[in-house]
Each structure stands twice: as structure tokens, then as C-alpha cells.
Design a protein around this motif. Structure first.
Motif, PDB file in Angstrom:
ATOM      1  N   PHE A 110       0.813  -1.215   0.000  1.00 57.90           N
ATOM      2  CA  PHE A 110       0.000   0.000   0.000  1.00 57.90           C
ATOM      3  C   PHE A 110       0.851   1.272   0.000  1.00 57.90           C
ATOM      4  CE2 PHE A 110      -3.555  -2.809   1.022  1.00 57.90           C
ATOM      5  CZ  PHE A 110      -4.502  -2.288   0.144  1.00 57.90           C
ATOM      6  N   PHE A 111       2.076   1.198   0.514  1.00 56.49           N
ATOM      7  CA  PHE A 111       2.962   2.355   0.365  1.00 56.49           C
ATOM      8  C   PHE A 111       3.288   2.579  -1.105  1.00 56.49           C
ATOM      9  CE2 PHE A 111       4.114   2.060   4.973  1.00 56.49           C
ATOM     10  CZ  PHE A 111       3.872   3.385   5.287  1.00 56.49           C
ATOM     11  N   LEU A 112       3.520   1.494  -1.846  1.00 53.94           N
ATOM     12  CA  LEU A 112       3.779   1.612  -3.279  1.00 53.94           C
ATOM     13  C   LEU A 112       2.515   2.046  -4.030  1.00 53.94           C
ATOM     14  CD1 LEU A 112       5.991  -1.552  -3.790  1.00 53.94           C
ATOM     15  CD2 LEU A 112       6.670   0.778  -4.402  1.00 53.94           C
ATOM     16  N   TRP A 113       1.390   1.446  -3.673  1.00 53.94           N
ATOM     17  CA  TRP A 113       0.126   1.754  -4.342  1.00 53.94           C
ATOM     18  C   TRP A 113      -0.221   3.228  -4.197  1.00 53.94           C
ATOM     19  CZ3 TRP A 113      -2.673  -0.538  -7.873  1.00 53.94           C
ATOM     20  CH2 TRP A 113      -4.015  -0.175  -8.057  1.00 53.94           C
ATOM     21  N   ASN A 114      -0.082   3.732  -2.989  1.00 49.71           N
ATOM     22  CA  ASN A 114      -0.394   5.144  -2.739  1.00 49.71           C
ATOM     23  C   ASN A 114       0.741   6.074  -3.144  1.00 49.71           C
ATOM     24  OD1 ASN A 114      -2.948   4.510  -1.635  1.00 49.71           O
ATOM     25  ND2 ASN A 114      -2.004   4.057   0.350  1.00 49.71           N
TER      26      ASN A 114
END
Length: 334
Positions: free
Chosen positions: A172-176
């Protein structure tokens, strides 16, 4: 004698035994499936199956594993993630592939700081979109810096189980961090393209989650996704594996010989994690002439799980290539 009645009873018995002998039906009846004799509830049994996901099942012919495809295509997209400029790999090893964007973030807000890196790309010749994610630099880094610090799981979706906390946060760090917007733009620009999702080690876990997320949210159809990982650690729990296997007809976890990472975090213990299908185990050095096992169980006692020892270099070397070195050098021709 009522021969019709006798015949009917025999048919019922035959079909009854046949149904009961099926592994999934056997486990659903709260018995164990004895692999040794292929019978339900047989005792004593040397090797038995108690989880439905470990019932023997292979991919159908339409979604069969292809060693040549993985070596020529997936290996390149996986290794390219080890280069801050993945297009250098494409130039040398897959010139029709074009880089879209790269993403680099801290994998977690707390604990050991490890970089998570991924990229998106597209190929108008092969008609594919790619998401690929970098792995940790070695098995030691993954076990000592991450898994010794983080524990616990987070709910992925109510119908799709739970994900190991560190892998959940990393995705989710990459996704966001830009991945969400770019993959949506690529899907909008190339709506009919197939999606390839790849990754090695930690990147394999992120790849599994990324593929699952874009399908669960309706951005892509699971039937149009190819998920292939190398040296992937256990990523989610049993419910996640069940949902995954119902969703992706083309999903392969490649394991090299004595690579330790696919066996962590442990299957049993506090977090109780479980691999999804389908494991491809190369019990050798993975050269072009070496055989491989298509494992019928999701996370059972066969294939790589029967290895009692480990060999750290096997985690870095896949298909007779040191993945981080080859990728960081721009995937030069061999």
C-alpha cells in the motif's frame, strides 16, 4: 431375487466410493485423505492431507506452466526491478517493452527501513502491461531485518483473507506512492492488454498482493492476469490462498532447490500463513536442460517443503542467473 435392486445398490456403492475417494469431498466430511493409498480416512496413514487446498490438483492445459516463456519473458521483467532504470534491461533483453514509471518508497513506517521498489511498463507488440517488484538483496536481509521484527496480519478483504502485516504495508505504500494512478492510466490506454505481475523474494509477496488487489477492485479480470513469482515468502493466510486459487487460473510460484525464503514466515505458529498455488520446484541448478516439478499441493509436504536444509545462494540465483547482479547490470546478453 430382485436383480434390479441389487444392481441399483451396486451402482450406488460404486459411485459412493468414487465420491468419497475424492480428496476435497473427504476433507469436507471432516476426515483425512490418505495420500499413501489414495483413500479417505485410511488409517494408519504415513502421509495424509487435512486441508482442501493441498488436495492434488494441477493447472488446466490452457494455463499450463511454460519454462521457455518464463526464461525469455518473465525472467527479464523480474530482474529489471533490480535496476533503478528498468529500461536498460528492456533495451538489452526485451526491446519491445517500454518503461512507464518507477516507484520507490520505504516499505514500512516503523522498524527496519528497507526500500521497496517497483515499476510499470507496457509492450504494444506483445500487448501486455507489466507490474514488477524488487526483492530484498538476500535471504538474510529478509529474515533478520523484516520477519524477526514484524508479526501479525491485516484484513485484505472480508472475502479474501488476511495478509502478513509487513507485506500488506509495503504494497500500500507503493500503491499510494503513484502505482495506483499509473496502472489505472495504462489500463485506460490499453484496455484489452494482458497483465503480467512479477517479483522476486519480498517483491514476489508484493506481486501477489498487487495482482489480487487490482482484480478484487475490478480494475483487471483474473482470467487476463499472469502472476509469476520467484522465491516468494508466504504472503497471506489460508483464506487468502483459497480466494486466490479461485480467482487466478494462471499463477505460479517458482522455487529454486533449497531457497529458504518460500518457507518463511512459518506455516504454523502465531500467524498461520499459507501459500497459494501453484508451486514450480526446480530441485537442481535451473539450467536450461534441468527438469522441474509442477506441485499438486498448494503448501503441503511434497516438493520444496520436504527440504530439511537450506542454501542461501539458491535464493539469489534463479534460472542459473544471479537475479540482483544481472538486473542491476542491465540484463546483458549471455
Amino acid at each position: 431375487m430382485n436383480y434390479f435392486l441389487v444392481f441399483s445398490i451396486l451402482i450406488a456403492l460404486i459411485f459412493g466410493v468414487s465420491e468419497a475417494s475424492k480428496c476435497s469431498d473427504c476433507i469436507a466430511s471432516r476426515k483425512h485423505w490418505c495420500v499413501t493409498v489414495n483413500e479417505c480416512g485410511f488409517s494408519p496413514c504415513v502421509t495424509s492431507i487435512s486441508k482442501a487446498l493441498n488436495c492434488p490438483e494441477l493447472p488446466d492445459k490452457a494455463h499450463a506452466y511454460d519454462d521457455a516463456f518464463v526464461r525469455s519473458k518473465i525472467l527479464v521483467t523480474t530482474a529489471a526491478a533490480f535496476n533503478n532504470h528498468p529500461d536498460k534491461c528492456f533495451k538489452n533483453a526485451m526491446p519491445t517493452m517500454s518503461l512507464s514509471k518507477t516507484f520507490s518508497v520505504n516499505c514500512s513506517a516503523e522498524g527496519p527501513q528497507t526500500n521497496c521498489f517497483g515499476f510499470t511498463s507496457f509492450d504494444t507488440t506483445q500487448k501486455v502491461i507489466v507490474m514488477s517488484f524488487r526483492g530484498t538483496q538476500g535471504a538474510t536481509q529478509l529474515t533478520e531485518e523484516i520477519l524477526d521484527f514484524f508479526t501479525g496480519k491485516k484484513l485484505f478483504f472480508p472475502d479474501a483473507g488476511n495478509i502478513f502485516t509487513y507485506f500488506y504495508d509495503a504494497f500500500f505504500f507503493l500503491w499510494n506512492g503513484g502505482l495506483s494512478q499509473d496502472i489505472r492510466n495504462l489500463k485506460y490506454k490499453y484496455p484489452g492488454y494482458e497483465l503480467w505481475v512479477t517479483g522476486h523474494s519480498l517483491g514476489g509477496a508484493i506481486a501477489s498482493i498487487a495482482a489480487s488487489y487490482v482484480v478484487h477492485t475490478g480494475l483487471f479480470d483474473g482470467n487476463n492476469v499472469k502472476l509469476v513469482t520467484m522465491g516468494q515468502p508466504r504472503t497471506g493466510d489460508y483464506d487468502y490462498a483459497v480466494w486466490h486459487d479461485k480467482t487466478f487460473p494462471y499463477s505460479f510460484r517458482i522455487v529454486h532447490h533449497k531457497d529458504i525464503v518460500p518457507h518463511i514466515p512459518p506455516q504454523y505458529g502465531k500467524d498461520e500463513l499459507f501459500h497459494h498455488r501453484t508451486e514450480i520446484w526446480y530441485n537442481n541448478n535451473m539450467s536450461t536442460t534441468e527438469p522441474y516439478h509442477i506441485c499438486a499441493e498448494a503448501d503441503g509436504l511434497y516438493c520444496s517443503n520436504r527440504q530439511l536444509d537450506s542454501y542461501p545462494p539458491d535464493h539469489l540465483t534463479y534460472f542459473d542467473i544471479n537475479m540482483p547482479d544481472w538486473g542491476s547490470q542491465g540484463c546483458p546478453k549471455m
